[in-house]
Design an enzyme around this catalytic site. Structure first.
Site, PDB file in Angstrom:
ATOM      1  CE  LYS A 193      -2.218   1.515   4.020  1.00 51.97           C
ATOM      2  NZ  LYS A 193      -3.264   1.526   5.052  1.00 51.97           N
ATOM      3  CG  LEU A 247      16.298   1.174  20.546  1.00 56.25           C
ATOM      4  CD1 LEU A 247      15.982   2.419  21.360  1.00 56.25           C
ATOM      5  CD2 LEU A 247      16.613   0.004  21.475  1.00 56.25           C
ATOM      6  CB  THR A 293       5.502 -10.218  16.200  1.00 58.65           C
ATOM      7  OG1 THR A 293       6.320  -9.714  17.251  1.00 58.65           O
ATOM      8  CG2 THR A 293       4.050 -10.010  16.601  1.00 58.65           C
ATOM      9  CG  ASP A 294       9.222 -11.663  19.970  1.00 56.85           C
ATOM     10  OD1 ASP A 294       8.651 -10.607  19.609  1.00 56.85           O
ATOM     11  OD2 ASP A 294      10.384 -11.678  20.427  1.00 56.85           O
ATOM     12  CD  GLU A 295       6.105  -6.370  20.130  1.00 58.44           C
ATOM     13  OE1 GLU A 295       7.017  -5.748  19.602  1.00 58.44           O
ATOM     14  OE2 GLU A 295       5.147  -5.820  20.670  1.00 58.44           O
ATOM     15  CE  LYS A 346       1.976  -9.479  12.889  1.00 62.67           C
ATOM     16  NZ  LYS A 346       2.115  -9.422  11.402  1.00 62.67           N
TER      17      LYS A 346
HETATM   18  P1  NAD Z   1       7.177  -2.183   8.186  1.00 62.54           P
HETATM   19  O1  NAD Z   1       6.244  -1.311   8.948  1.00 62.54           O
HETATM   20  O2  NAD Z   1       8.566  -1.725   7.940  1.00 62.54           O
HETATM   21  O3  NAD Z   1       6.541  -2.513   6.736  1.00 62.54           O
HETATM   22  C1  NAD Z   1       5.199  -2.854   6.569  1.00 62.54           C
HETATM   23  C2  NAD Z   1       4.884  -2.785   5.075  1.00 62.54           C
HETATM   24  O4  NAD Z   1       3.512  -3.164   4.898  1.00 62.54           O
HETATM   25  C3  NAD Z   1       5.038  -1.391   4.466  1.00 62.54           C
HETATM   26  O5  NAD Z   1       5.714  -1.460   3.230  1.00 62.54           O
HETATM   27  C4  NAD Z   1       3.608  -0.906   4.265  1.00 62.54           C
HETATM   28  O6  NAD Z   1       3.454   0.002   3.186  1.00 62.54           O
HETATM   29  C5  NAD Z   1       2.896  -2.233   4.007  1.00 62.54           C
HETATM   30  N1  NAD Z   1       1.468  -2.159   4.342  1.00 62.54           N
HETATM   31  C6  NAD Z   1       0.907  -1.665   5.484  1.00 62.54           C
HETATM   32  N2  NAD Z   1      -0.440  -1.783   5.422  1.00 62.54           N
HETATM   33  C7  NAD Z   1      -0.722  -2.359   4.234  1.00 62.54           C
HETATM   34  C8  NAD Z   1      -1.934  -2.730   3.596  1.00 62.54           C
HETATM   35  N3  NAD Z   1      -3.122  -2.518   4.189  1.00 62.54           N
HETATM   36  N4  NAD Z   1      -1.872  -3.310   2.377  1.00 62.54           N
HETATM   37  C9  NAD Z   1      -0.676  -3.509   1.757  1.00 62.54           C
HETATM   38  N5  NAD Z   1       0.502  -3.160   2.324  1.00 62.54           N
HETATM   39  C10 NAD Z   1       0.477  -2.593   3.529  1.00 62.54           C
HETATM   40  O7  NAD Z   1       7.144  -3.577   8.936  1.00 62.54           O
HETATM   41  P2  NAD Z   1       8.320  -4.650   9.134  1.00 62.54           P
HETATM   42  O8  NAD Z   1       9.109  -4.278  10.317  1.00 62.54           O
HETATM   43  O9  NAD Z   1       8.980  -4.886   7.839  1.00 62.54           O
HETATM   44  O10 NAD Z   1       7.440  -5.934   9.539  1.00 62.54           O
HETATM   45  C11 NAD Z   1       6.964  -6.838   8.542  1.00 62.54           C
HETATM   46  C12 NAD Z   1       6.186  -7.946   9.218  1.00 62.54           C
HETATM   47  O11 NAD Z   1       7.035  -8.620  10.146  1.00 62.54           O
HETATM   48  C13 NAD Z   1       4.999  -7.437  10.036  1.00 62.54           C
HETATM   49  O12 NAD Z   1       3.934  -8.337   9.852  1.00 62.54           O
HETATM   50  C14 NAD Z   1       5.506  -7.462  11.476  1.00 62.54           C
HETATM   51  O13 NAD Z   1       4.422  -7.675  12.368  1.00 62.54           O
HETATM   52  C15 NAD Z   1       6.441  -8.642  11.433  1.00 62.54           C
HETATM   53  N6  NAD Z   1       7.556  -8.622  12.384  1.00 62.54           N
HETATM   54  C16 NAD Z   1       8.383  -7.523  12.480  1.00 62.54           C
HETATM   55  C17 NAD Z   1       9.481  -7.560  13.328  1.00 62.54           C
HETATM   56  C18 NAD Z   1      10.427  -6.389  13.445  1.00 62.54           C
HETATM   57  O14 NAD Z   1      11.305  -6.409  14.314  1.00 62.54           O
HETATM   58  N7  NAD Z   1      10.329  -5.365  12.608  1.00 62.54           N
HETATM   59  C19 NAD Z   1       9.737  -8.713  14.091  1.00 62.54           C
HETATM   60  C20 NAD Z   1       8.866  -9.811  13.981  1.00 62.54           C
HETATM   61  C21 NAD Z   1       7.791  -9.751  13.111  1.00 62.54           C
HETATM   62  O1  DAU Z   2       9.570  -8.404  18.994  1.00 62.18           O
HETATM   63  C1  DAU Z   2       9.223  -8.174  17.670  1.00 62.18           C
HETATM   64  C2  DAU Z   2       8.716  -6.765  17.508  1.00 62.18           C
HETATM   65  O2  DAU Z   2       9.841  -5.909  17.610  1.00 62.18           O
HETATM   66  C3  DAU Z   2       7.980  -6.540  16.186  1.00 62.18           C
HETATM   67  O3  DAU Z   2       6.804  -7.337  16.180  1.00 62.18           O
HETATM   68  C4  DAU Z   2       7.602  -5.063  16.023  1.00 62.18           C
HETATM   69  O4  DAU Z   2       7.020  -4.867  14.753  1.00 62.18           O
HETATM   70  C5  DAU Z   2       8.864  -4.250  16.140  1.00 62.18           C
HETATM   71  O5  DAU Z   2       8.549  -2.864  16.055  1.00 62.18           O
HETATM   72  C6  DAU Z   2       9.586  -4.538  17.465  1.00 62.18           C
HETATM   73  O6  DAU Z   2       8.808  -4.036  18.590  1.00 62.18           O
HETATM   74  P1  DAU Z   2       9.512  -3.276  19.826  1.00 62.18           P
HETATM   75  O7  DAU Z   2       8.499  -2.437  20.485  1.00 62.18           O
HETATM   76  O8  DAU Z   2      10.279  -4.233  20.667  1.00 62.18           O
HETATM   77  O9  DAU Z   2      10.603  -2.396  18.986  1.00 62.18           O
HETATM   78  P2  DAU Z   2      11.072  -0.866  19.130  1.00 62.18           P
HETATM   79  O10 DAU Z   2      12.253  -0.709  18.232  1.00 62.18           O
HETATM   80  O11 DAU Z   2       9.943   0.082  18.983  1.00 62.18           O
HETATM   81  O12 DAU Z   2      11.572  -0.797  20.633  1.00 62.18           O
HETATM   82  C7  DAU Z   2      12.607  -1.641  21.105  1.00 62.18           C
HETATM   83  C8  DAU Z   2      12.805  -1.333  22.570  1.00 62.18           C
HETATM   84  O13 DAU Z   2      13.368  -0.013  22.692  1.00 62.18           O
HETATM   85  C9  DAU Z   2      11.519  -1.308  23.373  1.00 62.18           C
HETATM   86  O14 DAU Z   2      11.771  -1.836  24.676  1.00 62.18           O
HETATM   87  C10 DAU Z   2      11.155   0.179  23.476  1.00 62.18           C
HETATM   88  C11 DAU Z   2      12.530   0.842  23.480  1.00 62.18           C
HETATM   89  N1  DAU Z   2      12.587   2.184  22.882  1.00 62.18           N
HETATM   90  C12 DAU Z   2      12.063   2.358  21.629  1.00 62.18           C
HETATM   91  C13 DAU Z   2      12.084   3.601  21.032  1.00 62.18           C
HETATM   92  C14 DAU Z   2      11.486   3.804  19.655  1.00 62.18           C
HETATM   93  C15 DAU Z   2      13.190   3.242  23.559  1.00 62.18           C
HETATM   94  O15 DAU Z   2      13.685   3.059  24.691  1.00 62.18           O
HETATM   95  N2  DAU Z   2      13.220   4.466  22.964  1.00 62.18           N
HETATM   96  C16 DAU Z   2      12.668   4.699  21.741  1.00 62.18           C
HETATM   97  O16 DAU Z   2      12.694   5.880  21.263  1.00 62.18           O
END
Ligand code: NAD
Ligand code: DAU
Length: 350
Positions: free
Chosen positions: A32, A198, A132-134, A162
């Site tokens: 999207k 982060l 996700t593990d969350e 999720k």
């Molecule tokens: P991101 O936010 O970087 O990317 C999400 C993508 O999905 C974007 O390109 C966005 O444009 C697209 N999108 C959002 N809504 C949409 C819709 N309605 N239709 C089509 N496309 C759409 O996310 P990410 O960090 O790459 O995470 C990808 C997947 O992995 C997610 O499902 C997330 O829950 C999971 N995940 C992320 C992490 C992490 O640490 N980032 C860890 C474990 C699992």
């Molecule tokens: O565990 C998997 C998840 O990890 C994914 O499902 C999510 O999509 C991904 O965003 C991530 O979630 P978190 O909340 O763990 O990630 P984030 O990078 O937002 O934060 C990591 C840790 O750092 C969390 O304990 C919050 C803290 N944090 C985050 C930000 C943005 C700070 O202390 N300061 C900050 O400004």
């Protein structure tokens, strides 16, 4: 042909770049282009005929039906999501719309398509749901890591959405026999990571001379996995996972947030020293995230034992590569920082 959703985001784009480097099989990428979707992530394959980008929403049932009919994929890999916990606290509605309703629409379209396939293709088809593990909630310091049988206990609107999508995927396997696979990965980091999260936030703020915001005391623990290792795990689950099963993906890299931020500062001190002082001087403790989960940790032994997957990167090697990537890709970061991101920073940090 495989169909990837969310392939312009952080993990989805890494997955597609990696896939096309390893396979000849083409990819249809339905995204999207929300604030987190960025075609610059895919600049290296912009002329690659194996990559078919489609700008659209997984909630658009007619579009998804048409893509499935036109491209006849052998698998759907579902990455698309609203992914940032802090944004889900400010505005949960978008998370329900994409993560719950969108996954439902995608499952319905996939089920209808899958039912039209001949017996052989039907049994080989896979719907791989990237979760996700969350969804497992928060661990105390001495709890064992999350396994595939840990009970669901999501704590944020993001993780609840999720979890809801996971339950739908499970039900579509149980009720209709759709050959699903679900993965639960820990925190990813690496190239093309949107700087609301982060690690890229700290790298970009540090270099800009801004404060490095640590929520609360910084003692929360996350289990970090280099994104390329997540991509190899997904490929392996797609190739050899058992339909209906779930797989935890993690790198046994538990770190407190303060440890992560210190490591990034030390690497920047080494690779791009300031004229005076350390990047650590920019660290500031700020108001904690509401409902902040204390600790995540993944037990990835099922994936290791059954499918022979192991991560290649340690946290030290992966974070060094990541910092080096951001230092070498200023144009990518500048383009991201100049957009909608500014509104988010004002809302969350001012
Ligand atoms: P991101 O936010 O970087 O990317 C999400 C993508 O999905 C974007 O390109 C966005 O444009 C697209 N999108 C959002 N809504 C949409 C819709 N309605 N239709 C089509 N496309 C759409 O996310 P990410 O960090 O790459 O995470 C990808 C997947 O992995 C997610 O499902 C997330 O829950 C999971 N995940 C992320 C992490 C992490 O640490 N980032 C860890 C474990 C699992
Ligand atoms: O565990 C998997 C998840 O990890 C994914 O499902 C999510 O999509 C991904 O965003 C991530 O979630 P978190 O909340 O763990 O990630 P984030 O990078 O937002 O934060 C990591 C840790 O750092 C969390 O304990 C919050 C803290 N944090 C985050 C930000 C943005 C700070 O202390 N300061 C900050 O400004």
């Amino acid at each position: 042909m495989i169909l990837v959703t969310g392939g312009a985001g952080f993990i989805g784009s890494n997955f597609i770049l990696d896939w096309l480097a390893q396979h000849q099989e083409p990819v249809v990428n339905l995204d999207k282009l929300s604030y987190a979707g960025n075609l610059n992530n895919l600049a290296n394959i912009k002329d690659d005929v194996r990559h078919h980008f489609v700008h659209g929403d997984i909630n658009d049932r007619a579009l998804v039906d048409q893509l499935l009919k036109q491209y006849q994929p052998r698998a759907v890999l579902h990455f698309a999501a609203e992914s940032h916990v802090d944004r889900s606290i400010h505005g949960p509605a978008a998370f329900i719309e994409t993560n719950v309703n969108g996954t439902f629409q995608l499952l319905e379209a996939t089920r209808a398509y899958w039912q039209t396939l001949a017996a052989e293709e039907k049994s080989q088809f896979r719907f791989l749901h990237v979760s996700t593990d969350e969804v497992f909630g928060s661990l105390n310091a001495n709890d064992p890591p999350f396994s595939e049988t840990t009970a669901y206990a999501p704590n944020s609107p993001y993780s609840a959405s999720k979890a809801a999508s996971d339950h739908l995927v499970r039900a579509y396997h149980h009720t209709y026999g759709l050959p699903t696979l679900t993965t639960h990965c820990s925190n990813n980091y690496g190239p093309y990571h949107f700087p609301e999260k982060l690690i890229p936030l700290i790298i970009s703020n540090a270099r800009a001379g801004k404060d490095l915001p640590i929520y609360g005391d910084g003692s929360q623990v996350r289990d970090w996995l280099y994104v390329a290792d997540h991509c190899t795990a997904i490929r392996r689950v797609l190739e050899a996972g058992t339909p209906g099963d779930t797989y935890n993906i993690g790198g046994w890299n538990e770190k407190t947030n303060l440890e992560v931020v210190h490591r990034i500062c030390d690497l920047l001190d080494e690779l791009q020293p300031k004229s005076n002082g350390s990047y650590r001087d920019q660290i500031r403790h700020v108001t904690d995230r509401p409902g902040h989960d204390k600790r995540y940790a993944i037990d990835a032994r099922k994936l290791e034992k059954e499918l022979g997957w192991k991560p290649q990167e340690s946290f030290d090697s992966g974070i060094r590569k990541t910092v080096a990537w951001y230092l070498a890709n200023d144009a990518w970061t500048e383009q991201v920082l100049s957009g909608e991101y500014k509104n988010w920073v004002a809302l969350q940090y001012n």
